[in-house]
Design a protein around this motif. Sequence first.
Motif, PDB file in Angstrom:
ATOM      1  N   ALA A   9       5.210  -3.763  -8.904  1.00 47.74           N
ATOM      2  CA  ALA A   9       6.348  -3.373  -8.078  1.00 47.74           C
ATOM      3  C   ALA A   9       7.435  -2.830  -8.992  1.00 47.74           C
ATOM      4  CB  ALA A   9       6.872  -4.584  -7.304  1.00 47.74           C
ATOM      5  N   TYR A  34       4.511  -3.909   5.960  1.00 45.28           N
ATOM      6  CA  TYR A  34       4.176  -3.902   4.536  1.00 45.28           C
ATOM      7  C   TYR A  34       3.345  -5.137   4.157  1.00 45.28           C
ATOM      8  CZ  TYR A  34       4.868  -3.608  -0.511  1.00 45.28           C
ATOM      9  OH  TYR A  34       4.670  -3.546  -1.855  1.00 45.28           O
ATOM     10  N   LEU A  38      -0.474  -5.455   2.440  1.00 48.12           N
ATOM     11  CA  LEU A  38      -0.816  -6.237   1.249  1.00 48.12           C
ATOM     12  C   LEU A  38      -1.936  -7.230   1.531  1.00 48.12           C
ATOM     13  CD1 LEU A  38       2.691  -6.936  -0.318  1.00 48.12           C
ATOM     14  CD2 LEU A  38       0.955  -5.323  -1.122  1.00 48.12           C
ATOM     15  N   LYS A 151       3.990   0.026  -6.470  1.00 52.85           N
ATOM     16  CA  LYS A 151       4.729  -0.218  -5.226  1.00 52.85           C
ATOM     17  C   LYS A 151       6.190   0.074  -5.539  1.00 52.85           C
ATOM     18  CE  LYS A 151       3.188  -4.211  -5.762  1.00 52.85           C
ATOM     19  NZ  LYS A 151       3.227  -5.652  -5.773  1.00 52.85           N
ATOM     20  N   THR A 152       6.690   1.192  -5.071  1.00 54.95           N
ATOM     21  CA  THR A 152       8.051   1.611  -5.385  1.00 54.95           C
ATOM     22  C   THR A 152       8.982   1.248  -4.238  1.00 54.95           C
ATOM     23  OG1 THR A 152       7.166   3.463  -6.655  1.00 54.95           O
ATOM     24  CG2 THR A 152       9.499   3.549  -6.085  1.00 54.95           C
ATOM     25  N   TYR A 153      10.018   0.467  -4.562  1.00 55.23           N
ATOM     26  CA  TYR A 153      10.978  -0.004  -3.573  1.00 55.23           C
ATOM     27  C   TYR A 153      12.223   0.877  -3.606  1.00 55.23           C
ATOM     28  CZ  TYR A 153       7.934  -4.020  -3.268  1.00 55.23           C
ATOM     29  OH  TYR A 153       6.837  -4.816  -3.067  1.00 55.23           O
ATOM     30  N   VAL A 185       9.321   1.746   1.378  1.00 52.47           N
ATOM     31  CA  VAL A 185       8.435   1.482   0.249  1.00 52.47           C
ATOM     32  C   VAL A 185       7.355   2.561   0.171  1.00 52.47           C
ATOM     33  CG1 VAL A 185       6.737  -0.139  -0.722  1.00 52.47           C
ATOM     34  CG2 VAL A 185       8.839  -1.006   0.306  1.00 52.47           C
ATOM     35  N   VAL A 187       3.605   3.284  -1.876  1.00 52.39           N
ATOM     36  CA  VAL A 187       2.554   2.734  -2.729  1.00 52.39           C
ATOM     37  C   VAL A 187       1.737   3.927  -3.212  1.00 52.39           C
ATOM     38  CG1 VAL A 187       0.551   1.228  -2.913  1.00 52.39           C
ATOM     39  CG2 VAL A 187       2.515   0.536  -1.517  1.00 52.39           C
TER      40      VAL A 187
END
Length: 194
Positions: A9, A34, A38, A151-153, A185, A187
Motif C-alpha cells: 500500500a 475495496y 481484498l 494499492k495506491t491510496y 483507491v 490497484v
Amino acid sequence: MRKLTYFIACSLDGFIGDEHGDATAMLRFMDEEYFDFLKTEFPETLPTHGRRPLGLDHLENRRFDTVVQGRASYEVALKEGITSPYAHLREYVASRTPGPSPDPHVEIIDGDLTGRIRELKAEDGGLGIYLCGGSKIAGALLDEIDELVIKTYPIVYGTGMPMFGTGLDIKEFALDSVRTFGNGVLVRTYHRKR
C-alpha cells in the motif's frame, strides 16, 4: 519457479507510511467494495489476527503460501503480542539482528537474504511468495521481485517511508492491469520486464 510479489500500500507520492512507518492514515479507505476485493482476490494478505474476528479463517490462499517481511514490519505485530501474524502462511522475517524467533512458526533470516529468497523461489509447486514489506527489505530484494501489486491510496504524505528504501539502479516493470474503486483507491499490477 515461484514468483516474489511485492504487495504494498502506498500514498499518491509513493510512501508506504510516515517517517516512522505508520500507515494508519490509509485505513480510512477500507470500505465494503475495496474489502470485498481484498478478501476475494488476495485473502492471504489479511493477517490471521484480523481474519478470525471477521469470520474469514475459512478463506483459502489464492496466490501466496509464503510471506516474507522485514523486522520493522514484524515488530508492529510483536508490539501487540502477536508472534505469528500470518499463521496461515509460511512466515519468514528478515533481520540484521541475529536471534531466536519468538514463534516456532516464524523463521528469522539473518544471513544471506537474497540467497534464501532464491531458494524459496526455486521450490517446486506451491503458490507464490508475498513480500509484505517494508521499505528496506523491498530495496534489498528489488532484483528478485517478479511482480508489483501497488494499492495506491488518494492521500499525499509529503514525506515518509518510500516504497524502496535504498539507492537503486533503474528497473523497468510493465503494467498488467489497473483496478479502480469508488473510494479513490487504485490497484496496479506490474511484471518485471526481462
